[in-house]
Each structure stands twice: as structure tokens, then as C-alpha cells.
Design a protein around this motif. Sequence first.
Motif, short mmCIF file in Angstrom:
data_model
loop_
_atom_site.label_atom_id
_atom_site.label_comp_id
_atom_site.label_asym_id
_atom_site.label_seq_id
_atom_site.Cartn_x
_atom_site.Cartn_y
_atom_site.Cartn_z
N PRO A 150 0.82 -1.21 0.00
CA PRO A 150 0.00 0.00 0.00
C PRO A 150 0.86 1.26 0.00
N VAL A 151 0.34 2.31 -0.62
CA VAL A 151 1.04 3.59 -0.70
C VAL A 151 0.00 4.70 -0.56
N GLU A 152 0.37 5.76 0.16
CA GLU A 152 -0.56 6.86 0.39
C GLU A 152 -0.45 7.87 -0.75
N LEU A 153 -1.51 7.95 -1.54
CA LEU A 153 -1.57 8.88 -2.67
C LEU A 153 -3.00 9.38 -2.82
N VAL A 251 12.98 -0.02 -8.58
CA VAL A 251 11.73 0.48 -9.15
C VAL A 251 10.67 0.60 -8.07
N GLN A 252 10.55 -0.40 -7.22
CA GLN A 252 9.54 -0.37 -6.17
C GLN A 252 9.75 0.83 -5.24
N ARG A 253 11.00 1.06 -4.84
CA ARG A 253 11.28 2.22 -3.98
C ARG A 253 10.93 3.52 -4.70
N MET A 254 11.24 3.60 -6.00
CA MET A 254 10.90 4.80 -6.76
C MET A 254 9.39 5.02 -6.79
N LEU A 255 8.63 3.99 -7.10
CA LEU A 255 7.18 4.12 -7.16
C LEU A 255 6.60 4.48 -5.79
N MET A 256 7.14 3.90 -4.74
CA MET A 256 6.65 4.16 -3.40
C MET A 256 6.89 5.61 -2.98
N SER A 257 7.90 6.25 -3.57
CA SER A 257 8.26 7.62 -3.17
C SER A 257 7.43 8.69 -3.86
N LEU A 258 6.57 8.32 -4.78
CA LEU A 258 5.81 9.31 -5.54
C LEU A 258 4.98 10.21 -4.63
N GLU A 259 5.04 11.51 -4.90
CA GLU A 259 4.18 12.48 -4.24
C GLU A 259 3.50 13.32 -5.30
N ILE A 260 2.19 13.53 -5.12
CA ILE A 260 1.41 14.34 -6.06
C ILE A 260 0.74 15.46 -5.27
N LYS A 261 1.04 16.69 -5.65
CA LYS A 261 0.46 17.86 -4.98
C LYS A 261 -0.85 18.22 -5.67
#
Length: 262
Positions: A150-153, A251-261
Amino acid sequence: MTGITASGRRGIAAVVLLTAGLVAGCSSDGKGAPAWTAEPGTSPATGPASGSAGPSATASAGATSTAGATAAAWKVFSDPAKTVSFELPQDWIAQAVDPDKGTLPGAVKVEVKDAEGTYLATLQTGLPDTNAAGCAAPARKPYVVVSSVPVELPHSGGQGTIDPHVVFRVIQGYRYFGSYGITNLVGGADSKACQLQNVVKGLAGKGNYSFSDVRSLKAFAPDEKVAPAKAFDTLDQAAGYVNKGSEFANVQRMLMSLEIKN
């Protein structure tokens, strides 16, 4: 099924035979061959997950003890308007390109490649809603969620959605085809689907977004180009790519780090 190896058939059979175990919540002991269970996947960076991006079984095959190492040095990419940002290994390349036609005003599109220039993933925001193509029952193929974290987005809910997850899923055709991405769309009923979408349904007025190698994964025909999706001869190979390789760990770490303002 034409083109499926004997070992591949045994892999799918194992999923079926373990159905009773899914209800009981049995799990892998973290050693040896993958155990196809309903237990959540494991992330090298975050530890056990708390769900899966679809109704299928999850493969948990010693990700804690054998996971590939991530890069030692990382950097942060952000678009000029500071609407999106994510981390990536220091020697990877993130390049902003023109958004797809039909995307919403202010949409961002970023392509990520490794140090050798090999394509890895695309981040695309401002995607319009699209109606899913018809999917006749005979055309639906079995799929497996190999990893799901899970990732918070920001996202919208509703029928056919879950909370966003970073996933690696495999769908069965003449080979096993795999893809990674972020999604909050349920894959398909009874662990079968025509396509698996790596798309997050965004907030009202903001459009949907995708951060993945391919936006939609399907069972490719023998005469179709598979890349940048992955192809495996067995389910064990797919689990090995996720649980042992450094590419997926990065790749997984990169995807997990995504932030959208917003």
C-alpha cells in the motif's frame, strides 16, 4: 493452453490446490520456492504489506531474506511546477516529455531510464477516464499478484477500486507476462482478467494518473512485442525477479516515493 510449459501448468495447478489454504491464511516460511498464498506481499523497503491490488493470490517468497539491494545513492525529481516528485537512483535518468494528447491541462509526463538508457517507467498525470474494453469470459486469463504494497496517494474511491498499491502482477498467456505500477483498480473477478490496469483513479477534476512500465498489461500474442512488460517461462521466475533482483527493488522504492500535490 498452447505454449504453456509443463512446469507452468504445475505452477497454476499449485495456485488452485492451495485455495483451501487461502481461507486459512497460510503463509510462506520465507525459504525455497514461492508459496502462493493470500498473505500480503513484502517490500524490501517497508516490510509486510497490508493488502493486495486485486482479488487474486499473492506470492510471498522470502522477499525479506533474498530481496535485491537498492542503489546506494538517490536523487529527487520534481517537475518545474512542483506538482509531482519522486526519488530515483542517482545514475538513472528522468526526462519530462510532452503529455499524451487528450490529457487535462497541466498534465505531466516523465519517462525514467536506467544509466544505460534502458526504459523503465513512465509517470503520466491528467489522464481522462476511459471505458474498459469488453471482456468476454473465454478471453479472460488467470493472473497472480506477486507483490502488493500500500502507498498513500490522492485517489477517488467507488465501485471496483481499492486504496492505491504498488504492485507487480503476472497474467498467463503463452508465457507469463508481468508488469509493475501503481493502481487502485481491482484486477478482475475470480483472479481472471483480460487486462490489468496500472492506473490510479484520481481526485475529481484532476484526472487519473499512472506510474508504471506499461499502463495496461495483457496476455500478449506470440507475434506481439512484449517489452517493456516482462515475460517469464514460469511463475517461479516472476517471483525471482521481484524477490531477488535489484531492478525491481529500485523500481519499487521509486514508485513508493511518488508524491502528487493537489
